[in-house]
Scaffold this active site. Structure first.
Site, PDB file in Angstrom:
ATOM      1  N   HIS A  25      92.780  47.979  74.496  1.00  0.00           N
ATOM      2  CA  HIS A  25      93.679  47.506  75.558  1.00  0.00           C
ATOM      3  C   HIS A  25      93.391  48.179  76.898  1.00  0.00           C
ATOM      4  CE1 HIS A  25      96.006  51.286  75.368  1.00  0.00           C
ATOM      5  NE2 HIS A  25      95.819  51.212  74.064  1.00  0.00           N
ATOM      6  N   ASP A  26      93.586  47.406  77.953  1.00  0.00           N
ATOM      7  CA  ASP A  26      93.459  47.881  79.340  1.00  0.00           C
ATOM      8  C   ASP A  26      92.048  48.336  79.685  1.00  0.00           C
ATOM      9  OD1 ASP A  26      96.405  47.748  80.050  1.00  0.00           O
ATOM     10  OD2 ASP A  26      96.492  49.180  78.403  1.00  0.00           O
ATOM     11  N   GLY A  78      91.376  52.467  74.246  1.00  0.00           N
ATOM     12  CA  GLY A  78      92.052  51.913  75.407  1.00  0.00           C
ATOM     13  C   GLY A  78      91.599  52.541  76.709  1.00  0.00           C
TER      14      GLY A  78
END
Length: 283
Positions: free
Chosen positions: A139-140, A157
């Protein structure tokens, strides 16, 4: 103006090529130029660009908590899952995004998580990337243009991979690390800090052949005489102070002087293997 007697040009309406077993949610945007193969699942908040191809069993997650946008000309292989919920205990179902550019290839079992509210809310993939089988993009994270992530590269992430960088196979990358543009990371390298742009970065490879596979060879029916000849060859390779070229020459002398032709078959193969090696041998 048409030539006299010419037939009027008829516009052919494109037909969406969606396999009848595919599940496409109402609200998904799929241009007629796209091909959706068997058993694919596409959520309601998914937007595809022109000429995308989902080969089969692809999952594009776009629901009330996630939006997924892909540009034109992306090709996605079986069992890839794009835009899935982030693997973050702090994620509470808030709406976040995953945005992907043009002309990427996502191979089998790739997983890409969308963003989190605490990380900016967006996972971004550029254009012209090759994302090989079993790669995970956390994520991100942000992936630039023309990047290659080899098989089983694993990005935690908030990782940034700048343009044209290569992450080798089986490379875990710690969260918040940045990989500079045009960097090349060798396979199996664990990344816990930022990687310099333009660099060749790799773990040290102190591989070593620890002698003869005696038990395995005995189980395969190798005779004591064959094992003796192989042990002698391995001693020349490893225990002597000879370099590989000189050790190979010494092994060839042993073959020429042997009075047990039936026992040296495998030594002959070993010598030929060394002589024909293109990348050098581990010893």
């Amino acid at each position: 103006m048409s030539a006299p007697g010419a037939r009027p040009v008829q516009k052919v309406k494109k037909v969406q090529r969606i396999h009848p077993t595919a599940i496409v949610a109402r609200g998904a945007h799929i241009p007629a130029s796209c091909t959706i193969g068997p058993w694919c699942t596409i959520g309601p908040n998914v937007i595809l660009g022109e000429d995308c191809e989902l080969i089969s069993h692809v999952v594009l997650v776009g629901d009330v908590a996630g939006h997924l946008t892909l540009g034109a000309g992306n090709r996605i292989f079986p069992f890839a899952c794009l835009g899935v919920a982030p693997q973050d205990l702090k994620y509470a179902g808030e709406p976040t995004r995953c945005e992907i550019g043009d002309g990427n290839t996502f191979r089998e079992y790739v997983t890409i998580s969308r963003g989190t509210a605490g990380g900016g809310g967006i996972t971004h993939i550029g254009s012209g990337c090759l994302i090989m089988a079993y790669t995970h993009i956390g994520h991100d994270s942000t992936i630039g243009e023309g990047c290659i992530l080899a098989n089983s590269a694993t990005l935690a992430g908030h990782v940034i991979v700048e343009d044209y960088a290569v992450v080798g196979a089986l490379c875990p990358v710690h969260q918040f690390c940045r990989i500079g543009r045009y960097a090349y990371i060798g396979g199996g390298t664990t990344i816990t800090q930022d990687v310099l742009p333009y660099s060749l970065t790799s773990i040290e490879r102190n591989n070593h052949a620890y002698g003869l596979n005696k038990v395995g060879l005995e189980r395969r029916g190798f005779t004591p005489a064959q094992l003796k000849q192989l042990r002698h060859a391995y001693r020349l390779l490893q225990a002597s102070r000879l370099n590989t070229t000189d050790a190979l020459a010494a092994i060839r002398v042993t073959l020429a002087e042997s009075t047990e032709p039936d026992a040296v078959e495998h030594v002959q193969y070993l010598a030929d293997f060394i002589a024909n090696s293109q990348r050098g041998i581990i010893k």
